[in-house]
Design a protein around this motif. Structure first.
Motif, PDB file in Angstrom:
ATOM      1  N   ARG A 282       0.841  -1.215   0.000  1.00 43.97           N
ATOM      2  CA  ARG A 282       0.000   0.000   0.000  1.00 43.97           C
ATOM      3  C   ARG A 282       0.869   1.254   0.000  1.00 43.97           C
ATOM      4  N   ARG A 283       1.940   1.246   0.788  1.00 42.37           N
ATOM      5  CA  ARG A 283       2.820   2.412   0.847  1.00 42.37           C
ATOM      6  C   ARG A 283       3.517   2.648  -0.496  1.00 42.37           C
ATOM      7  N   VAL A 284       4.031   1.580  -1.091  1.00 39.21           N
ATOM      8  CA  VAL A 284       4.709   1.726  -2.386  1.00 39.21           C
ATOM      9  C   VAL A 284       3.712   2.218  -3.438  1.00 39.21           C
ATOM     10  N   ALA A 285       2.526   1.671  -3.450  1.00 44.65           N
ATOM     11  CA  ALA A 285       1.498   2.104  -4.405  1.00 44.65           C
ATOM     12  C   ALA A 285       1.167   3.586  -4.200  1.00 44.65           C
ATOM     13  N   ARG A 286       1.065   4.020  -2.947  1.00 44.16           N
ATOM     14  CA  ARG A 286       0.789   5.430  -2.654  1.00 44.16           C
ATOM     15  C   ARG A 286       1.936   6.317  -3.149  1.00 44.16           C
ATOM     16  N   LEU A 287       3.174   5.878  -2.946  1.00 44.57           N
ATOM     17  CA  LEU A 287       4.334   6.647  -3.406  1.00 44.57           C
ATOM     18  C   LEU A 287       4.393   6.711  -4.932  1.00 44.57           C
ATOM     19  N   GLU A 288       3.982   5.631  -5.582  1.00 46.08           N
ATOM     20  CA  GLU A 288       3.920   5.632  -7.052  1.00 46.08           C
ATOM     21  C   GLU A 288       2.827   6.573  -7.540  1.00 46.08           C
ATOM     22  N   GLN A 289       1.645   6.474  -6.950  1.00 41.25           N
ATOM     23  CA  GLN A 289       0.504   7.304  -7.371  1.00 41.25           C
ATOM     24  C   GLN A 289       0.767   8.783  -7.132  1.00 41.25           C
ATOM     25  N   ALA A 290       1.503   9.092  -6.075  1.00 45.48           N
ATOM     26  CA  ALA A 290       1.822  10.489  -5.761  1.00 45.48           C
ATOM     27  C   ALA A 290       2.952  11.024  -6.645  1.00 45.48           C
ATOM     28  N   GLY A 291       3.579  10.144  -7.430  1.00 42.49           N
ATOM     29  CA  GLY A 291       4.653  10.582  -8.313  1.00 42.49           C
ATOM     30  C   GLY A 291       6.012  10.661  -7.653  1.00 42.49           C
ATOM     31  N   VAL A 292       6.103  10.234  -6.389  1.00 43.27           N
ATOM     32  CA  VAL A 292       7.410  10.204  -5.725  1.00 43.27           C
ATOM     33  C   VAL A 292       8.286   9.170  -6.422  1.00 43.27           C
ATOM     34  N   ILE A 293       7.719   8.011  -6.691  1.00 44.37           N
ATOM     35  CA  ILE A 293       8.397   6.979  -7.489  1.00 44.37           C
ATOM     36  C   ILE A 293       7.895   7.147  -8.915  1.00 44.37           C
TER      37      ILE A 293
END
Length: 153
Positions: A39-50
């Motif tokens: 969930r954290r990685v997905a959130r970071l991807e969706q936010a454009g951090v990753i």
């Protein structure tokens, strides 16, 4: 700007070093359940951090041992001059980076080539033909002292 907590920072630091970690490996390394980690990685991807995941290639193994930094001064600063230059430079695969600068040059390019002869050909065929170029100065890197893609988190 997304708010990052300490767990997000640990995840990002690990993924920057080892982008091929599975979610199970990552969750174990940061001491988080696999579902929470996902969930954290997905959130970071969706936010454009990753922004994405890449394979980092060895330039020397691929015959691209020479790095050249090219400072370019344009003939003018009109939007159409800048746009034409940027569109043209984006089409040159040997240009790894192109930065609009404040200072003595308008742009700084980071170029990789096999050797000085390869750079001479690139210069003749592409760089010298870039639109709006008034002046160009090239500096050859003698040795790479530090290189990283990791952003401090």
């Amino acid at each position: 700007m997304i708010g990052l907590d300490q767990m997000d920072r640990r995840i990002l630091a690990l993924l920057q070093r080892e982008g091929r970690l599975t979610n199970a490996e990552l969750s174990e390394r940061v001491a988080l359940s696999p579902s929470a980690c996902h969930r954290r990685v997905a959130r970071l991807e969706q936010a454009g951090v990753i922004r994405g995941y890449v394979a980092l290639l060895d330039r020397a193994v691929l015959g691209r041992r020479t790095t050249v930094f090219v400072e370019i001064t344009l003939s003018g600063q009109a939007d159409e001059v800048l746009d034409a230059f940027e569109a043209a430079v984006a089409q040159i695969p040997e240009v790894l980076e192109c930065h609009l600068m404040a200072g003595t040059a308008d742009y700084l390019l980071k170029v990789v080539v096999s050797d000085t002869e390869d750079f001479a050909q690139l210069h003749r065929r592409h760089l010298a033909r870039l639109p709006g170029v008034a002046q160009m100065q090239s500096s050859f890197a003698l040795r790479r002292v530090r290189e990283t893609t990791a952003i401090p988190v």
